[in-house]
Scaffold this motif. Structure first.
Motif, PDB file in Angstrom:
ATOM      1  N   GLY A 121      -5.587   1.568  -2.288  1.00 20.97           N
ATOM      2  CA  GLY A 121      -6.144   0.265  -1.666  1.00 20.97           C
ATOM      3  C   GLY A 121      -6.928  -0.299  -2.914  1.00 20.97           C
ATOM      4  O   GLY A 121      -6.916  -1.700  -2.961  1.00 20.97           O
TER       5      GLY A 121
ATOM      6  N   ALA B  11      -8.290  -1.816   3.355  1.00 24.28           N
ATOM      7  CA  ALA B  11      -7.022  -1.246   2.804  1.00 24.28           C
ATOM      8  C   ALA B  11      -7.025   0.359   2.990  1.00 24.28           C
ATOM      9  O   ALA B  11      -6.040   0.846   3.365  1.00 24.28           O
ATOM     10  CB  ALA B  11      -7.091  -1.644   1.166  1.00 24.28           C
TER      11      ALA B  11
ATOM     12  N   LEU C 210       0.820  -1.106   0.102  1.00 24.12           N
ATOM     13  CA  LEU C 210      -0.044  -0.043   0.185  1.00 24.12           C
ATOM     14  C   LEU C 210       0.819   1.260   0.057  1.00 24.12           C
ATOM     15  O   LEU C 210       0.301   2.382  -0.175  1.00 24.12           O
ATOM     16  CB  LEU C 210      -0.895   0.101   1.142  1.00 24.12           C
TER      17      LEU C 210
END
Length: 298
Positions: free
Chosen positions: A190, A243, A185
């Motif tokens: 994400g 995420a 990330l």
């Protein structure tokens, strides 16, 4: 791997609510996945079920990506390899192993065992990243291992033992996936990470397509709908929400919210499937969660 010791950029106060909401949504959806897997696992084998789940998630996320204009994004070779690594570890392997484990143990017990993953992340960081082993980590590890042993004690049949071991393996894959995803990330957003991850996971599981087609022909409608639910909500929506939160806060702090997953899973399993873990499972699960909590103390 040294990137793991870096912390996420500080979030503004206005972001805290969004981060909390995203993490909370992921927790609820992931808890429901344990129940859904337990419900449909009798109709679809572990690998075909994982293939269908990831394929549905990939299609769903493709729609999201097209709407967001992310389909033309270009990744570096390093970024793509990181996406592929966590896709294989977490999205593909973890899903297959968990599906197999829940054929032998109830949803609540599976959730309790898998939630040892945060402790495994802490141990891995101490071993490989030079963070060392604090007193709280050592004590927490012993308490959590005692809880896992108690859960295993309650597994009287060989099938139950197999389920316990499979869920512990799923926890290892989960922890590895979290560590790799945190690095990923830093190179990709994400939505793109989880979207491409589901695509890679689907490709990896394509050899089980003939078996999936064969099983779908005789599977009840409820099992098929449950599999679609797993792909759309716990996978596409849940992992995207996770995420989003993970990119904006520290991995160690965020994984603490997953302590709530087993409690929600046990409640949903009781309400929807009329099953609860054994007394050994409940007490052992409490010890596992307590051990994880102790290990995360500063």
């Amino acid at each position: 791997m040294t990137d793991l010791v870096e912390t996420a950029p500080p979030a503004r106060k206005t972001d805290f609510g969004k981060i909390a909401a995203a993490a909370g949504l992921a927790v609820v959806l992931w808890a429901s996945s344990f129940v859904a897997i337990r419900s449909v696992g009798h109709a679809l084998s572990p690998a075909p079920l994982a293939l269908l789940r990831l394929a549905v998630a990939a299609v769903t996320l493709t729609v999201f990506a097209v709407a967001k204009g992310a389909v033309r994004i270009r990744l570096s070779r390093k970024a793509f390899l990181l996406v592929a690594a966590y896709a294989v570890l977490w999205l593909a392997a973890y899903t297959v192993v968990l599906n197999a484990g829940e054929r032998h143990v109830d949803a609540g017990t599976a959730a309790l065992l898998v939630n040892l993953a945060p402790l495994m992340v802490a141990v891995a960081a101490g071993k490989f990243l030079g963070e060392g082993f604090s007193r709280s980590l050592v004590v927490g590890s012993l308490v959590a291992l005692g809880g896992a042993a108690l859960i295993a004690t309650g597994a009287t049949g060989s099938n139950d033992w197999a389920g316990v071991l499979l869920c512990l393996l799923a926890a290892v894959l989960y922890a590895a996936g979290v560590m790799v995803q945190k690095i990923t990330l830093r190179h990709v957003d994400g939505l793109t990470a989880i979207w491409l991850g589901c695509v890679v996971g689907t490709v990896v599981l394509l050899p089980w397509t003939p078996q999936l087609v064969s099983e779908l022909q005789v599977a009840p409608t409820g099992a098929v709908l449950g599999s679609v639910y797993l792909g759309v909500f716990p996978t596409a929506v849940g992992f995207t929400a996770w995420a989003y939160a993970l990119r904006r806060t520290d991995a160690g702090r965020l994984t603490m919210v997953t302590y709530a997953v087993p409690a929600v899973a046990v409640l949903l399993s009781w309400l929807l499937l009329a099953e609860t873990p054994t007394a050994y499972g409940l007490v052992g699960g409490v010890l596992c969660l307590a051990g994880v909590a102790i290990s995360r103390r500063r």
